[in-house]
Design a protein around this motif. Structure first.
Motif, PDB file in Angstrom:
ATOM      1  N   ARG A  45     -10.006   5.921  -1.253  1.00 41.79           N
ATOM      2  CA  ARG A  45      -8.598   5.373  -0.638  1.00 41.79           C
ATOM      3  C   ARG A  45      -8.209   6.466   0.540  1.00 41.79           C
ATOM      4  O   ARG A  45      -7.607   6.266   1.494  1.00 41.79           O
ATOM      5  CB  ARG A  45      -7.448   5.150  -1.569  1.00 41.79           C
ATOM      6  CG  ARG A  45      -7.613   3.791  -2.439  1.00 41.79           C
ATOM      7  CD  ARG A  45      -6.539   3.868  -3.480  1.00 41.79           C
ATOM      8  NE  ARG A  45      -5.332   3.649  -3.120  1.00 41.79           N
ATOM      9  CZ  ARG A  45      -4.488   2.710  -2.743  1.00 41.79           C
ATOM     10  NH1 ARG A  45      -5.076   1.560  -2.983  1.00 41.79           N
ATOM     11  NH2 ARG A  45      -3.308   2.729  -2.397  1.00 41.79           N
ATOM     12  N   SER A  48     -10.751   6.031   3.566  1.00 38.09           N
ATOM     13  CA  SER A  48     -10.168   4.899   4.302  1.00 38.09           C
ATOM     14  C   SER A  48      -8.719   5.064   5.018  1.00 38.09           C
ATOM     15  O   SER A  48      -8.244   4.210   5.539  1.00 38.09           O
ATOM     16  CB  SER A  48     -10.014   3.759   3.295  1.00 38.09           C
ATOM     17  OG  SER A  48     -11.285   3.262   2.962  1.00 38.09           O
ATOM     18  N   MET A  50      -5.987   5.181   3.415  1.00 37.64           N
ATOM     19  CA  MET A  50      -4.775   4.577   2.758  1.00 37.64           C
ATOM     20  C   MET A  50      -3.921   5.583   2.119  1.00 37.64           C
ATOM     21  O   MET A  50      -2.740   5.301   1.777  1.00 37.64           O
ATOM     22  CB  MET A  50      -5.096   3.412   1.673  1.00 37.64           C
ATOM     23  CG  MET A  50      -5.920   2.285   2.339  1.00 37.64           C
ATOM     24  SD  MET A  50      -6.905   1.235   1.182  1.00 37.64           S
ATOM     25  CE  MET A  50      -5.866  -0.073   0.850  1.00 37.64           C
ATOM     26  N   HIS A  80     -14.921  -0.727   3.811  1.00 38.58           N
ATOM     27  CA  HIS A  80     -14.506  -0.436   2.232  1.00 38.58           C
ATOM     28  C   HIS A  80     -14.393  -1.684   1.478  1.00 38.58           C
ATOM     29  O   HIS A  80     -13.610  -2.385   1.944  1.00 38.58           O
ATOM     30  CB  HIS A  80     -13.003   0.273   2.373  1.00 38.58           C
ATOM     31  CG  HIS A  80     -12.500   0.923   1.169  1.00 38.58           C
ATOM     32  ND1 HIS A  80     -11.517   1.778   1.088  1.00 38.58           N
ATOM     33  CD2 HIS A  80     -12.742   0.469  -0.125  1.00 38.58           C
ATOM     34  CE1 HIS A  80     -11.477   1.956  -0.082  1.00 38.58           C
ATOM     35  NE2 HIS A  80     -11.863   1.298  -0.892  1.00 38.58           N
TER      36      HIS A  80
END
Lengths: 234, 326, 288
Positions: A45, A48, A50, A80
């Motif tokens: 995460r 990516s 996030m 992803h």
């Protein structure tokens, strides 16, 4: 290709990653293994975008990802496949795949990528207009991988592709990953299914409570005494 | 606020009728106290995340039940009030129980209650042969309009004392809830319903208790309003408009503080009254325009309201200390 | 058999009324589904649209069609601004704050309309013909409104089905976190959906001003029923909202036929409350 230097990240005041160093070279398949709650999903995460980076650095082909907004990460060639697949349940397979080609860079190649994915997963082609929520677990996983591949990524991040699937299907999924590797894609895969994943990757990192404990060639790791004792249960 | 300053404040409020103020000032004070009481009643449940957009329903039930029983059957409000409260309880149960049982929360709860407010307003309009519909109704005047039996007090000083007592009672109830076990249950519930249920809190029952209490105060507020104005209108006492008005004034004042809703009443009423005096009625809508902007700014920048927010230090004196044991 | 003719007329009027309601519910549903905020002031956007058409036509003497186009764009811009200025700063706070802030907008728009235009009822002074069909009287303006609403809904459906942006709008209402991985900037989609929701309110205004007078409080007559249709149909479910609109408009129309209009609305609202208890996910939603 992907480089993580002393990467620290977490949720608010809760720190989940402690100075993680990790490298993925062009064309490699890398696994990150470890128990539940080790921070494996958090790692993906963070890559990516996030989750924000707290300190340290991470870069893709020399470009730092720290200040790239999350929705721009895909433009750098990182796709992803999230934990639990996260398809859009009331959209058709084709619409899910279309979302994979959302970025302006990917749109012109939509038809060609669609053919490529339908070649890889003929099953999806047969059911292209079926609603994603009604697919079986294995089919959903195919669709999720297909969605990620729609953007012609260089690096594919996969979060527990075998989770929640029946053993037979798990084997199929690992075969799929092998197939994707054969296409020349670089893969970073997070798994709890240690034995099987180590058979298809080149190198692996073992993660525990947010930091890397051991790393090495897959073949060597599978022989490693401490790993065998702790996780494989043999 | 120390005990001493509390009593001083109460004494000053109680002394107002002896000041022989002009009727208009008494009128504004009475309105502030009635609405302050209603807003306080709403915030008893609103502060726990039970944001009802339907309290106009209870206001309407209170006002119209008492008014109609008096007009058609000559039943004294002293009997009408308990009947109105029972009716409010029944409505609160009919809507509240399934809502809480089926976990209807957040904006779904807000929309269900909004529908309730509209149902009550439309039923009042629909029963126009009895209620006068949109034209409203007037409770029949009893003699000179000064009667304990008829709960009618044309002399503002008398009505002021009644609404002051009601308001003090409302604040007392608010503080009672604030200091009770129910508060802890409700805070736990508004935080996490599942977790609360798993530690043995009966979520539905706790929510119903708070809702019924809030419905009682609001319905009684409706009675006070009707008996004071001696005029009831479905559009001003039931329906969405008044329901939103209740919610917003409580938010502006600060629904997490005992005197917050009352401060909300002071601000909104003074705003509209002073604009009315300063710019006159030609600019109708100006007060609402300013008020609307204020609301938006408040929710964005000061969601805890004037009294609930740190920068209002000068007003800190109006806060009751949280001096609960343990 | 006069009775039956009137009943059929009521049913037909209910269907025609349902078209505009469906359009409004669709616009609200778009915003609700994508941004997850209920615009309590949605019907007030319609009111703003009605006033801009009235003003453009009556004051500046612009042709009606131009006024309608201007109104659609003006209300779309208003929807954009509402999201940009008011909703965006508080997206991270409890959802109820977002609902309430649009309530503040409701007061603001109602009062500003009163301030600018007074409380008078105003209309375009159009006299559209009434169609006579087998002894039934059907208002031509209602028919135009119904057909236009249907066309607009088909156009929107195509947009959502055929374009990338449309797919993103549908996707974000199902999983607002994962769309980011696909390169979708949610803030942009929120703005698009808000503008689109506004534009539909503007179109709704054009259809309603053919049939109704505009006044500052007109939103109160359409707002609540629109939210309820939107919730009944199920969040983000366009077909569900469409059917719910016709169910509600039939309840209102038939209730009004057998009793009185208010009772029609009472039946519709009570139906809504009961349905919320039985099927909180909406008439056609799947329970997740």
């Amino acid at each position: 290709m992907l480089e993580l230097n002393n990467l620290t990240a977490g949720y608010g005041s809760f720190q989940a990653l402690f100075s993680v160093n990790l490298e993925v070279k062009d064309g490699e398949a890398i696994a990150v293994i470890g128990p539940n709650g080790a921070g494996k999903t958090t790692l993906l995460r963070t890559i990516s975008g996030m989750l924000p980076v707290q300190s340290g650095n991470l870069s893709m082909e020399g470009t730092s990802l720290k200040d790239v907004p999350p929705y721009r990460i895909i433009d750098l060639g990182i796709a992803h496949v999230p934990e639990n697949r996260r398809l859009f349940p009331s959209m058709s397979i084709e619409d899910n795949l279309r979302m994979g080609a959302f970025t302006p860079n990917a749109r012109p190649h939509y038809e060609e990528r669609l053919d490529f994915i339908f070649n890889l997963f003929p099953r999806l082609k047969e059911r292209r207009s079926q609603i994603a929520g009604t697919l079986s677990g294995g089919e959903q996983q195919m669709c999720a991988i297909g969605r990620a591949l729609m953007s012609s990524p260089k690096l594919l991040l996969m979060d527990e592709p075998s989770a929640g699937l029946a053993p037979v299907i798990v084997n199929q999924v690992f075969q799929l990953v092998q197939q994707i590797r054969d296409q020349g894609l670089t893969v970073l895969i997070v798994e709890q299914n240690i034995e099987q994943v180590l058979q298809i990757v080149d190198r692996a990192y073992l993660m525990e409570v947010g930091s890397i404990k051991i790393s090495g060639k897959a073949g060597e790791l599978i022989q490693s005494e401490s790993l065998r004792k702790a996780y494989v249960g043999l | 606020m120390t005990r001493f300053s509390k009593f001083t404040a109460l004494f000053l409020l109680a002394a107002v009728p002896f000041l022989d103020l002009p009727d208009y000032y008494m009128h504004v004070l009475i309105l502030i106290l009635i609405w302050g009481f209603v807003y306080t009643g709403w915030s008893i449940m609103g502060r726990f995340g039970l944001v009802s957009l339907g309290h106009g329903a209870f206001l309407g039930i209170g006002g119209y039940t008492v008014g109609m029983l008096w007009n058609f059957y000559g039943i004294t409000p002293w009997l009408g009030i308990p009947i109105a409260l029972i009716l409010a309880t029944i409505v609160a149960l009919i809507v509240g129980y399934p809502c809480f049982q089926f976990r209807i929360i957040g904006h779904y709860f807000a929309l269900v209650t909004l529908a309730l407010a509209e149902v009550v307003r439309l039923v009042i309009i629909g029963m126009r042969d009895y209620t006068g519909g949109s034209l409203g109704m007037t409770p029949q005047r009893y003699g000179e309009g000064m009667s304990v039996y008829a709960f009618q007090f044309v002399e503002k000083d008398y009505f002021y004392v009644i609404v002051l007592l009601s308001w003090v009672f409302g604040i007392w109830v608010w503080n009672l809830v604030d200091g009770s076990m129910a508060r802890y249950s409700m805070e736990a519930i508004s935080d996490d319903e599942d977790a609360s249920a798993s530690v043995g809190i009966n979520v539905t029952r706790e929510k119903l208790k708070i809702t019924i209490l809030s419905a009682w105060l609001t319905a009684f507020g409706g009675v006070l309003y009707g008996q004071y104005q001696m005029y009831l209108n479905p559009d001003t006492i039931a329906g969405i408009s008044v329901s939103l008005q209740i919610v917003f004034a409580s938010i502006v004042g600060g629904m997490y503080v005992a005197l917050g809703p009352t401060v909300g009443a002071v601000i909104t009423i003074l705003l509209s009254e002073s604009l009315r005096i300063l710019v006159g009625v030609e600019l109708a809508g100006l007060d609402g325009t300013i008020y609307g902007i204020m609301l938006i700014l408040f929710i964005i920048f000061l969601p805890r309201g004037i009294l609930g927010s740190g920068w209002a230090k000068p007003l800190e004196i109006l806060r009751f200390p949280k001096d609960k044991p343990g | 058999m006069i009775f039956d003719i009137f009943l059929v007329e009521a049913i037909i009027n209910g269907i025609l009324f349902g078209g505009v309601l469906a359009l409004l519910a669709l616009g609200l549903n778009l915003v609700f589904g994508v941004v997850d905020v209920v615009w309590i002031c949605y019907a007030e956007l319609v009111m703003v649209g009605m006033y801009s058409i009235y003003w453009g036509n009556n004051h500046f003497g612009l042709p009606l069609v131009i006024c309608v186009v201007i109104a659609i764009f003006a209300v779309a811009l208003l929807g954009f601004l509402i999201h940009f200025l008011v909703i965006r700063p508080i997206l991270g706070t409890p959802p109820i704050n977002q609902l309430l802030v649009t309530g503040g907008l409701l007061f603001f728009m109602q009062s500003l309309a009163t301030l600018l235009f007074t409380g008078d009822f105003r209309n375009l002074g159009l006299h559209l013909p009434v169609l006579e069909l087998a002894e039934m009287y059907i208002s031509f303006s209602r028919l135009i409104a119904f057909v236009t609403a249907l066309l607009a809904m088909v156009a929107l459906y195509m947009f959502l089905k055929r374009t990338y942006l449309g797919a993103a709008i549908r996707a974000i209402s199902q999983d607002r976190e994962v769309v980011v991985l696909m390169g979708v900037n949610p803030q942009r989609v929120y703005l698009v959906a808000s503008a689109l929701g506004g534009g539909l309110a503007g179109l709704g205004a054009a259809l309603l001003i053919l049939q109704y007078d505009v006044h500052p409080l007109i939103g109160i007559s359409f707002g609540p029923i629109t939210f309820m249709i939107c919730v009944l149909g199920g969040l983000g479910n366009m077909i569900g909202g469409f059917i719910a609109a016709f169910v509600m408009s039939q309840l209102i129309s038939l209730g009004g036929f057998f009793l009185e209009t208010e009772w029609g609305y009472v039946i519709a609202f009570v139906f809504f409350i009961i349905m919320m208890f039985i099927r909180p996910q909406g008439l056609f939603g799947n329970r997740s």
